[in-house]
Design a protein around this motif. Sequence first.
Motif, PDB file in Angstrom:
ATOM      1  N   GLY A  34      -0.862   2.786  -2.847  1.00  0.00           N
ATOM      2  CA  GLY A  34      -1.923   3.467  -2.096  1.00  0.00           C
ATOM      3  C   GLY A  34      -2.772   2.493  -1.320  1.00  0.00           C
ATOM      4  N   ALA A  35      -3.155   2.933  -0.127  1.00  0.00           N
ATOM      5  CA  ALA A  35      -3.888   2.011   0.756  1.00  0.00           C
ATOM      6  C   ALA A  35      -5.390   2.061   0.536  1.00  0.00           C
ATOM      7  CB  ALA A  35      -3.568   2.340   2.205  1.00  0.00           C
ATOM      8  N   GLY A  36      -5.881   3.205   0.058  1.00  0.00           N
ATOM      9  CA  GLY A  36      -7.342   3.360   0.003  1.00  0.00           C
ATOM     10  C   GLY A  36      -7.919   3.205  -1.391  1.00  0.00           C
ATOM     11  N   LYS A  37      -7.164   2.578  -2.286  1.00  0.00           N
ATOM     12  CA  LYS A  37      -7.675   2.410  -3.652  1.00  0.00           C
ATOM     13  C   LYS A  37      -8.215   1.008  -3.838  1.00  0.00           C
ATOM     14  CE  LYS A  37      -4.990   5.964  -5.857  1.00  0.00           C
ATOM     15  NZ  LYS A  37      -4.122   6.327  -6.953  1.00  0.00           N
ATOM     16  N   PHE A  38      -9.341   0.932  -4.486  1.00  0.00           N
ATOM     17  CA  PHE A  38     -10.005  -0.354  -4.685  1.00  0.00           C
ATOM     18  C   PHE A  38     -10.314  -0.556  -6.162  1.00  0.00           C
ATOM     19  CE2 PHE A  38     -10.429   0.301  -0.275  1.00  0.00           C
ATOM     20  CZ  PHE A  38     -10.728  -0.910   0.313  1.00  0.00           C
ATOM     21  N   MET A  39     -10.506  -1.795  -6.537  1.00  0.00           N
ATOM     22  CA  MET A  39     -11.000  -2.090  -7.888  1.00  0.00           C
ATOM     23  C   MET A  39     -12.177  -3.048  -7.775  1.00  0.00           C
ATOM     24  SD  MET A  39      -8.145  -4.650  -9.465  1.00  0.00           S
ATOM     25  CE  MET A  39      -9.160  -5.627 -10.535  1.00  0.00           C
ATOM     26  N   ASN A  40     -13.109  -2.879  -8.689  1.00  0.00           N
ATOM     27  CA  ASN A  40     -14.305  -3.716  -8.644  1.00  0.00           C
ATOM     28  C   ASN A  40     -14.265  -4.744  -9.760  1.00  0.00           C
ATOM     29  OD1 ASN A  40     -15.372  -2.156  -6.550  1.00  0.00           O
ATOM     30  ND2 ASN A  40     -16.112  -0.656  -8.006  1.00  0.00           N
ATOM     31  N   LEU A  41     -14.449  -5.969  -9.398  1.00  0.00           N
ATOM     32  CA  LEU A  41     -14.598  -7.034 -10.385  1.00  0.00           C
ATOM     33  C   LEU A  41     -16.002  -7.597 -10.156  1.00  0.00           C
ATOM     34  CD1 LEU A  41     -13.252  -8.771 -12.568  1.00  0.00           C
ATOM     35  CD2 LEU A  41     -12.482 -10.298 -10.786  1.00  0.00           C
ATOM     36  N   ASP A  94       5.804   2.164  13.196  1.00  0.00           N
ATOM     37  CA  ASP A  94       5.420   3.571  13.105  1.00  0.00           C
ATOM     38  C   ASP A  94       3.987   3.766  13.620  1.00  0.00           C
ATOM     39  OD1 ASP A  94       6.155   6.077  12.520  1.00  0.00           O
ATOM     40  OD2 ASP A  94       5.693   6.002  10.383  1.00  0.00           O
ATOM     41  N   ARG A  95       3.119   2.887  13.162  1.00  0.00           N
ATOM     42  CA  ARG A  95       1.715   2.976  13.559  1.00  0.00           C
ATOM     43  C   ARG A  95       1.563   2.747  15.065  1.00  0.00           C
ATOM     44  NH1 ARG A  95      -1.533  -0.993  10.410  1.00  0.00           N
ATOM     45  NH2 ARG A  95      -1.049   0.363   8.671  1.00  0.00           N
ATOM     46  N   LYS A 104     -15.164  -6.358  -4.361  1.00  0.00           N
ATOM     47  CA  LYS A 104     -14.258  -5.217  -4.275  1.00  0.00           C
ATOM     48  C   LYS A 104     -12.894  -5.696  -3.793  1.00  0.00           C
ATOM     49  CE  LYS A 104     -16.357  -1.507  -3.014  1.00  0.00           C
ATOM     50  NZ  LYS A 104     -17.094  -0.717  -2.032  1.00  0.00           N
ATOM     51  N   SER A 117       0.838  -1.206   0.000  1.00  0.00           N
ATOM     52  CA  SER A 117       0.000   0.000   0.000  1.00  0.00           C
ATOM     53  C   SER A 117       0.872   1.256   0.000  1.00  0.00           C
ATOM     54  CB  SER A 117      -0.927  -0.016   1.209  1.00  0.00           C
ATOM     55  OG  SER A 117      -0.158  -0.087   2.378  1.00  0.00           O
ATOM     56  N   GLU A 118       2.094   1.103   0.427  1.00  0.00           N
ATOM     57  CA  GLU A 118       3.021   2.236   0.417  1.00  0.00           C
ATOM     58  C   GLU A 118       3.377   2.629  -1.019  1.00  0.00           C
ATOM     59  OE1 GLU A 118       4.674   5.041   2.626  1.00  0.00           O
ATOM     60  OE2 GLU A 118       3.701   3.336   3.555  1.00  0.00           O
TER      61      GLU A 118
END
Lengths: 219, 481
Positions: B278-285, B363-364, B289, B274-275
């Motif tokens: 991107g962590a908040g990107k999705f794809m739909n099949l 870090d988190r 999701k 995700s680094e």
Amino acid sequence: MKKIIIIFILGILFSLHGCTDTPTTIGVYMLMDTSGTYTKQLEQAKRIINYLLGTLNPGDTLAVARIDSGSFSEKDIIAKATFDQRPSVAVKQKRVFEKTVSDFITSVKGSAHTDITGGLLQAVEYLEEAKPGKKYVLIFSDLEEDLEEGHTRDLNKIDLDLNGYNIIALNVTKLLPDQANPQKYYDRLNMWEEIVTKRGGNWRKINDLDRLTTILEEE
Amino acid sequence: MTWSELIMSWAEWLYANWQFVVCGIVVAVLVLYGARKQGHELIRSLCRVMSDGLRLMAKSALLAEQRVSARNKEVLINAGKESVERVIEREFHRVDAVVKRDLGGFPVLQRAMAEQVSLIDEDYQASSELAPPPPEWLKAVEGVAKLPSKGDSSVLNILKEIHKTTTQQYKNIMAEYQRAVGIHHAKLNKLLPYWRKVTQTLDEVGKTITGIHERARIIDNRMEEYEQIRSKTDTAERMLTSSSLTQFFISGFALIIAILGAYINFHLIAEPMSEMVGAGKFMNLWFIKFRIADVAAMVIIMVEVAMGLYLMEALRITKLFPVIGHMDDRMRYRMIWITLSFLFILAGIESALAFLRDQIAADRQALIKSLGGETGVSQVSWIPLVGQMVMGFILPFALAFVAIPLESFVASLRTVIGKGFSAFLRCLAFCLRLVGNIIRHLGVFLINLYDVIIFLPLWIEDLIKGKKKDIEKTEIKQEVF
């Protein structure tokens, strides 16, 4: 056979056409009442903000604004951020956010009046621009509106659409008059609930701040 | 409403409308009695149609099963043939290697042996040249020396001289003879190492020949198996089926292990991915999701598996892509190096991602702690970090070997599916036949039930018929008498 393969590939491509950024991001706008004696409660508000910072994911939006005498203004936004998609950058943003809010809370001075409606209008405006998937407006206040003379907040004349919004009242403290007559407290809550639900929004009240995990739950 | 309530309500309704119910039953019985013949015919024909239809379907299913079985056998035999051909080919390659390695230098060996044999021969010839034995006339001289001198001193002197001369000559000849025999023995001694060397060489040749003989025996066995498969005997089919099923389960087990490995690998790299994407990107099949970071991690794992497939193919361990297997050796070696390099790079990336994962988590954790009001740096152990990095590096190479069970699985899956389908068709045929028979007997049962329902009019009919018969019998008797 070739035709079948071509149709299959086209089918996959067609189905992948919907590859986009997720619409399931969360947008939270928190209003903090800084009027009068309520400033003493701001440490509780910090707890909530810290919880939100720990919970929100990259891509989510968080804004914290104060409720003062005239809250319908961008100047009242204390800190705002749409967290970066990269987790490491998002963590840095959260640190800066937390510091800004902490600095504000330690230096805040109480305002003379309480313009909750203005804050709500500002929150809706901000979240409409940020376009998150789920929208939350957290109102950390006793919900006692006290407008400055000359300020008008007639919601019947303002086209305020709260459809898709979750409005959550937090830490609605009981005032002295409420002790004498609890009905005033319930009337105040009912009034705000009516304002929200009438315009399509979802209304909730959380007074027990040990149940912070329920904040971002959908109705 | 519960069952008891339902029954009670029905009972109440019947009680309230009993006249209507009785009238209805009487009318129904009368109608059924009137249409008895047609009713029986209807039941009989309906059951026959259904039964015959099901029997026909059962027959079709059996025919289909036979076709599927024949096809299965063909596929199985072909697969078996190919497998045995591969084994025989490998054995021939081994024999070729042995011949090239051990018997390739046979001409040199032969020349060396010839040289040694000629040396031995020469030495032998030389050793056979013995010194001549003492001449025969010496015996005559000895005889002369033994002659009586009879007091004649001159004769005695002559004889003494002769004896002395011959004795001296004899000694000289014997000395020469002994020297010659010594040389002969020395030459024979020199022959010994040559003989040993020849023996050793012959032993080596013997061993090689034995190895080749062993290989030839294996090839013979395989050829026998091949002949059996080619002649499509039932034994060969049974043997191949059994082997195929074993392969299916073993390779399936190995694949499950590989999938678990891939799953762990996925979790190792999905978060840090995700680094990058991107962590908040999705794809739909369709309606599902997927997080883009998860998809990217999965793609990396799939690429590793694909590289493993190409590598195994280029090494000629598997035969999933004949194009790679048929490449010339130079190209194949290039392919091996390219796929290995890719695997190495991917392993490096995974290792780096594993490191990043640990950093993100730390870090988190630090952020959550600081948000919770905790201060101070917590002690972080480096062991999990190293473990994750090593795992990230090793797993791609381990996944590369998935090609081997995958090939076996794919090959045996065809047989298993074929056998399963064949068994399903057999079961279907059996069930259809069973249902057909049940329906046929059900027809008989329904006809009997029909008669049971209208037993009262039938009984009355029988009574009337019986009386008529009695009257007829009495009339006949009266006529007779």
